[in-house]
Design a protein around this motif. Structure first.
Motif, PDB file in Angstrom:
ATOM      1  N   SER A  22       0.847  -1.193   0.000  1.00 54.13           N
ATOM      2  CA  SER A  22       0.000   0.000   0.000  1.00 54.13           C
ATOM      3  C   SER A  22       0.885   1.245   0.000  1.00 54.13           C
ATOM      4  O   SER A  22       2.110   1.156  -0.071  1.00 54.13           O
ATOM      5  CB  SER A  22      -0.897   0.006   1.250  1.00 54.13           C
ATOM      6  OG  SER A  22      -0.144   0.364   2.394  1.00 54.13           O
ATOM      7  N   VAL A  27      -2.131  -7.557   2.694  1.00 58.85           N
ATOM      8  CA  VAL A  27      -1.323  -6.349   2.566  1.00 58.85           C
ATOM      9  C   VAL A  27      -0.041  -6.612   3.336  1.00 58.85           C
ATOM     10  O   VAL A  27      -0.066  -6.941   4.522  1.00 58.85           O
ATOM     11  CB  VAL A  27      -2.050  -5.097   3.081  1.00 58.85           C
ATOM     12  CG1 VAL A  27      -1.104  -3.908   3.187  1.00 58.85           C
ATOM     13  CG2 VAL A  27      -3.206  -4.742   2.158  1.00 58.85           C
ATOM     14  N   ILE A  67      -5.152   2.128   1.249  1.00 53.21           N
ATOM     15  CA  ILE A  67      -5.851   0.905   1.664  1.00 53.21           C
ATOM     16  C   ILE A  67      -7.251   0.836   1.059  1.00 53.21           C
ATOM     17  O   ILE A  67      -7.670  -0.208   0.549  1.00 53.21           O
ATOM     18  CB  ILE A  67      -5.929   0.827   3.207  1.00 53.21           C
ATOM     19  CG1 ILE A  67      -4.539   0.789   3.833  1.00 53.21           C
ATOM     20  CG2 ILE A  67      -6.806  -0.320   3.657  1.00 53.21           C
ATOM     21  CD1 ILE A  67      -3.762  -0.474   3.636  1.00 53.21           C
TER      22      ILE A  67
END
Length: 178
Positions: A17, A45, A28
């Protein structure tokens, strides 16, 4: 993973991210939006050397019906090179190999938080944050899943250096660790 109607569902396990400086650009919210639009069941992530977006990601993904997978791409000192090789002038600013660690359980998440924190707190200040291989055996790897594949991983790095024995040794130690 097969979805409805037998179609395969893909799960990204190495997404960066905007919290991965100079590596990821998407916030995000957009990452989760793309994953839900693609009808992915889950997404990981794995920002580099930090968990800054973990809470935001977890809340947003779960709120949108997506299984969040918390992880981190961590630079790692495999501790298999002489000190001079590791800290020599030419290598001072060279990027270390990295592995991705995914939290599979609450214990794994706690261990991941511990490793990331230690990478900052136990550093010398003159080197970028990184973990050491020995730290993984210090408190164990319960609840963690390791991904070593990629061009920046410790095994590939050794192969790129034309050191297949080193690559095999690294793979064996990672297998034993995880």
């Amino acid at each position: 993973m097969a979805g409805e109607g037998g179609e395969l569902k893909f799960i990204h396990l190495r997404v960066h991210s905007s919290y991965s400086l100079l590596e990821g650009a998407l916030p995000i919210k957009k990452i989760v939006g793309h994953a839900t639009a693609d009808r992915q069941p889950a997404i990981a992530v794995t920002d580099t050397n930090n968990l800054f977006g973990a809470l935001e990601f977890s809340v947003k993904a779960a709120g949108d019906g997506l299984q969040p997978i918390i992880g981190c791409q961590l630079d790692i000192d495999m501790e298999d090179e002489a000190t001079g090789e590791r800290r020599g002038h030419r290598e001072q600013f060279a990027r270390r190999p990295s592995i991705v660690l995914l939290a599979a359980t609450d214990a794994g998440y706690a261990r991941l938080v511990d490793l990331v924190s230690r990478s900052y707190l136990d550093g010398t200040g003159s080197e970028p944050p990184h973990i050491r291989l020995s730290w993984l055996s210090d408190k164990g790897t319960e609840g963690l899943i390791a991904l070593t594949g990629a061009s920046g991983g410790p095994v590939e790095r050794a192969l790129a250096e034309n050191a297949p024995d080193k690559a095999e040794a690294r793979l064996r130690v990672l297998k034993a660790t995880f």
